[in-house]
Design a protein around this motif. Structure first.
Motif, PDB file in Angstrom:
ATOM      1  N   GLY A 205       0.756  -1.336  -0.114  1.00 21.92           N
ATOM      2  CA  GLY A 205       0.074  -0.037   0.018  1.00 21.92           C
ATOM      3  C   GLY A 205       0.875   1.260  -0.071  1.00 21.92           C
ATOM      4  N   SER A 206       2.079   1.227  -0.143  1.00 19.81           N
ATOM      5  CA  SER A 206       2.841   2.340   0.048  1.00 19.81           C
ATOM      6  C   SER A 206       3.502   2.801  -1.603  1.00 19.81           C
ATOM      7  CB  SER A 206       3.983   2.290   1.003  1.00 19.81           C
ATOM      8  OG  SER A 206       4.933   3.240   0.958  1.00 19.81           O
ATOM      9  N   ARG A 207       3.599   3.971  -1.486  1.00 23.33           N
ATOM     10  CA  ARG A 207       4.273   4.242  -2.983  1.00 23.33           C
ATOM     11  C   ARG A 207       5.788   4.674  -2.746  1.00 23.33           C
ATOM     12  NH1 ARG A 207       0.516   8.810  -5.480  1.00 23.33           N
ATOM     13  NH2 ARG A 207       0.412   9.549  -3.348  1.00 23.33           N
ATOM     14  N   ASP A 208       6.254   4.863  -1.404  1.00 22.63           N
ATOM     15  CA  ASP A 208       7.753   5.196  -1.236  1.00 22.63           C
ATOM     16  C   ASP A 208       8.326   3.765  -0.653  1.00 22.63           C
ATOM     17  OD1 ASP A 208       7.370   7.964  -1.622  1.00 22.63           O
ATOM     18  OD2 ASP A 208       6.555   8.255   0.267  1.00 22.63           O
ATOM     19  N   TRP A 209       9.615   3.661  -1.272  1.00 24.12           N
ATOM     20  CA  TRP A 209      10.603   2.826  -0.802  1.00 24.12           C
ATOM     21  C   TRP A 209      10.851   3.100   0.873  1.00 24.12           C
ATOM     22  CZ3 TRP A 209      12.127  -1.924  -2.968  1.00 24.12           C
ATOM     23  CH2 TRP A 209      11.519  -2.142  -4.216  1.00 24.12           C
TER      24      TRP A 209
END
Length: 399
Positions: A205-209
């Protein structure tokens, strides 16, 4: 005029701000010198001094995303990094204490414009003449991190398994709560002798690493926490979990004479890795051969499929020569271990990977390094001795 007097006069001619800048460059230069010395001891090829003494002072990229260089971070912590940095460096260069160059820096994911600074011989002499002995930083033993990298590792240790986001930090986030810079993360991932200290992952659900500390990084933190507390007392670093063999301070890094019955550090790395593979009944070569047979059977017609030879499943735990070289930086360790005075600690098997009429993407014959009975007995008898002598080498119970 003597060299020492000339150096002292050069230091005396600087104002307080210029001294802080020159000292920051000097400390970074000494850290780089120790890093190179460690690589030479490990027989890793290093570039000429004219290249490795060039230090990154500033990078032309978004500060909020990539942070600052090591020298800039030190100056910022001292409240001395501002728009007048260029003028201060120029003043030091006019005095012949540093050399400034404009060029490009490869950050792995991009190449950016960079200002490099190199400490000159007169500059190094000026700092040594000007700083009293008790004002100079404690000499960092080989194998330990520079202050900025230790601070970064401490942040990740504090964050635990949850890790830290590599996305943009919310406005107002304090410096100690910010994720380490990309430069620091690269160093912790790629430049550590005993393996990667960080792991990058993408949460559901995250767009950031995100990034988190690895077991190897955690072991380094717990093993050397007391040493770093002496080196960098101002870095916020939480108390570690207890670990066998943990150092009590920098005194534990004092050179100790290796007993004749114990092998060199690179050789022990190979023995420890072989013992680890045996304990887990793992053999990367065996797995690779099985995968090749599986791939072959999936691509040919059903009537052309073959049975996997029993010899493949019987390949013992061991290391190929490329695996040895990656672990010890050289394959010369194999000959030393075979010639150990008390009996060979390893043997080299000739593994026949293929069979007539079956095309595998492997050489027909592969050398595999395995422990001998004498090697197993040596590891079992001296494991604790090696743990004290080479505490940074992972052993079977460390992973």
């Amino acid at each position: 005029m003597t060299v020492s007097r000339k150096a002292a006069e050069a230091w005396a001619g600087l104002n307080a701000r210029q001294r802080k800048y020159l000292t920051a460059v000097y400390n970074a230069d000494q850290d780089r010198e120790q890093e190179i010395a460690g690589k030479r001891l490990s027989r890793i090829e290093v570039p000429p001094a004219v290249q490795w003494r060039k230090l990154r002072f500033s990078l032309k990229l978004p500060r909020a995303l990539f942070g600052y260089t090591t020298i800039q971070d030190v100056l910022r912590a001292a409240g001395e990094h501002d728009s007048g940095a260029g003028a201060t460096l120029a003043a030091l260069q006019r005095r012949g204490l540093v050399k400034i160059e404009h060029g490009w820096a490869d950050l792995g994911i991009m190449t950016v414009e960079c200002v490099y600074v190199t400490l000159t011989t007169p500059g190094r002499a000026a700092v040594r003449a000007g700083l009293p002995d008790d004002a100079r930083p404690v000499k960092k033993p080989t194998g330990l991190l520079a202050e900025w990298l230790w601070e970064s590792l401490a942040k990740l240790y504090r964050a635990g398994e949850a890790g830290m986001s590599r996305g943009l930090a919310p406005e107002g986030t304090s410096r100690e709560d910010r994720t380490p810079t990309w430069t620091a993360l690269q160093k912790l991932r790629d430049d550590q002798r005993d393996g990667e200290y960080i792991d990058e992952f993408l949460p559901d659900g995250s767009r950031d690493w995100w990034v988190r500390i690895t077991p190897t990084g955690r072991r380094h933190y717990e093993l050397h926490h007391a040493c770093y507390r002496e080196l960098y007392p101002e870095v916020k670093a939480v108390d570690p979990m207890p670990i066998e063999g943990a150092h009590t301070g920098l005194a534990d890094h004092s050179p100790s004479r290796r007993p004749k019955h114990l092998v060199r550090e690179p050789d022990w790395r190979v023995l420890a890795e072989l013992a680890r593979l045996e304990a887990a009944d793992r053999c990367p070569l065996r797995r690779r051969v099985l995968q090749e047979y599986d791939s072959y059977n999936r691509w040919v017609r059903p009537e052309e499929r073959v049975e996997i030879p029993a010899e493949v499943a019987a390949i013992p735990p061991g290391m190929t020569m490329p695996h040895v070289k990656k672990t010890a930086r050289s394959t010369a360790v194999v000959d030393r271990l075979k010639a150990y005075a008390g009996g060979g600690l390893v043997e080299v098997l000739d593994v026949q990977a293929g069979r007539p009429g079956v095309h595998l993407n492997l050489p027909s014959s592969i050398a595999l390094v395995c422990l001998t009975d004498a090697g197993r007995a040596h590891v079992a008898a001296h494991r604790h001795d090696y743990l004290r002598l080479y505490p940074d080498v992972p052993t079977t119970t460390d992973r």
